[in-house]
Design an enzyme around this catalytic site. Structure first.
Site, PDB file in Angstrom:
ATOM      1  N   ARG A  91      27.642  72.220  40.194  1.00  0.00           N
ATOM      2  CA  ARG A  91      26.846  73.322  39.666  1.00  0.00           C
ATOM      3  C   ARG A  91      26.988  73.423  38.162  1.00  0.00           C
ATOM      4  O   ARG A  91      28.055  73.124  37.636  1.00  0.00           O
ATOM      5  CB  ARG A  91      27.390  74.656  40.184  1.00  0.00           C
ATOM      6  CG  ARG A  91      26.930  75.009  41.490  1.00  0.00           C
ATOM      7  CD  ARG A  91      27.719  76.148  42.089  1.00  0.00           C
ATOM      8  NE  ARG A  91      27.424  76.063  43.475  1.00  0.00           N
ATOM      9  CZ  ARG A  91      26.354  76.623  44.021  1.00  0.00           C
ATOM     10  NH1 ARG A  91      25.592  77.422  43.332  1.00  0.00           N
ATOM     11  NH2 ARG A  91      26.073  76.414  45.282  1.00  0.00           N
ATOM     12  N   HIS A 109      32.333  62.628  33.770  1.00  0.00           N
ATOM     13  CA  HIS A 109      30.988  62.145  34.136  1.00  0.00           C
ATOM     14  C   HIS A 109      30.997  60.617  34.156  1.00  0.00           C
ATOM     15  O   HIS A 109      31.549  59.991  33.232  1.00  0.00           O
ATOM     16  CB  HIS A 109      29.962  62.663  33.116  1.00  0.00           C
ATOM     17  CG  HIS A 109      28.574  62.227  33.449  1.00  0.00           C
ATOM     18  ND1 HIS A 109      27.839  62.832  34.460  1.00  0.00           N
ATOM     19  CD2 HIS A 109      27.805  61.232  32.961  1.00  0.00           C
ATOM     20  CE1 HIS A 109      26.669  62.221  34.551  1.00  0.00           C
ATOM     21  NE2 HIS A 109      26.617  61.246  33.657  1.00  0.00           N
TER      22      HIS A 109
HETATM   23  C1  GRF Z   1      32.850  61.329  39.947  1.00  0.00           C
HETATM   24  O1  GRF Z   1      32.149  60.111  39.803  1.00  0.00           O
HETATM   25  C2  GRF Z   1      32.686  62.178  38.723  1.00  0.00           C
HETATM   26  O2  GRF Z   1      32.594  61.442  37.545  1.00  0.00           O
HETATM   27  C3  GRF Z   1      31.396  62.897  38.986  1.00  0.00           C
HETATM   28  O3  GRF Z   1      31.402  63.169  40.368  1.00  0.00           O
HETATM   29  C4  GRF Z   1      32.221  62.210  41.031  1.00  0.00           C
HETATM   30  C5  GRF Z   1      33.253  62.985  41.779  1.00  0.00           C
HETATM   31  O4  GRF Z   1      34.045  62.166  42.615  1.00  0.00           O
HETATM   32  N1  GRF Z   1      31.274  64.078  38.161  1.00  0.00           N
HETATM   33  P1  GRF Z   1      35.340  62.766  43.259  1.00  0.00           P
HETATM   34  O5  GRF Z   1      34.922  64.016  44.040  1.00  0.00           O
HETATM   35  O6  GRF Z   1      36.321  63.084  42.177  1.00  0.00           O
HETATM   36  O7  GRF Z   1      35.858  61.689  44.188  1.00  0.00           O
END
Ligand code: GRF
Length: 201
Positions: A91, A109
């Site tokens: 969100r 990210h």
């Molecule tokens: C990761 O690739 C992060 O960069 C992105 O969402 C994904 C989350 O993966 N924002 P996790 O839930 O930490 O396994």
């Protein structure tokens, strides 16, 4: 020790990396609360495995995004949280939330921002044909994936990569980069000057 709260929505592998670093003492910070906007998030179970308080806060119980964010802020403040980490939290935060933690919210990210913000960043990178992608940890502001960049790791895109294989290799780097940035912040090494972030040696 710096008190950290983590917001999650899903799998929680980045949360796991933080929990492991906190447990072995290398994070220099303590994870005191995990909040999820999804009941089925695997991240909630991972927090439980480490004995860290974790809670699902149901968005549908709130009339507005502001009211929801205010509830999150109250829970985080009640635990003394000083730094909020978004680890796969799906969100956008409101200004209500951000005002409660100025320059104290970070996000990870899976691309080299400002390239490929938003969803499916790894697929976007493969489709665009870039030769390097990677991951970015940045301060959060009201724009999606738009705040000042703290650190990045580049990952080569191979000719035979698809979104999944690239995502796997980027994820390994995410699990290194995110704890490292939290460590820097915990040690007071990170300064923000406009859009530029300086990390003291
Ligand atoms: C990761 O690739 C992060 O960069 C992105 O969402 C994904 C989350 O993966 N924002 P996790 O839930 O930490 O396994």
């Amino acid at each position: 020790m710096l008190k950290v709260g983590v917001l999650v929505s899903g799998r929680g592998s980045n949360l796991q990396a933080l929990l492991e670093a906190a447990r072995d003492g290398s994070l220099g910070a303590e994870i005191v609360l995990v909040l999820s906007d999804r009941a089925e998030a695997q991240a909630l179970l991972r927090a439980g495995d480490f004995g860290v308080p974790a809670e699902y806060v149901a968005p549908q119980n709130f009339n507005t995004k502001d009211a929801y964010d205010q509830a999150l802020v109250e829970k985080l403040k009640a635990r003394g949280v000083e730094l909020v980490v978004l680890a796969g939290y799906m969100r956008l935060l409101t200004s209500t939330f951000l005002a409660a933690f100025p320059e104290r919210v970070i996000n990870i990210h899976p691309s080299l921002l400002p390239a490929f913000p938003g969803l499916n960043a790894q697929a976007q990178a493969v489709e665009y044909g870039v030769k390097y992608s990677g991951c970015t940890v940045h301060f959060v502001d009201e724009r999606m994936d738009g705040g000042p960049i703290i650190a990045q790791t580049a990952v080569p895109v191979k000719q035979d990569d698809d979104a999944e294989s690239l995502a796997r290799r980027i994820l390994e780097e995410e699990h290194r980069l995110l704890p490292q940035v939290v460590r820097w912040i915990a040690r007071g090494k990170v300064r923000v000057i406009g859009r530029r972030v300086l990390v003291d040696e």
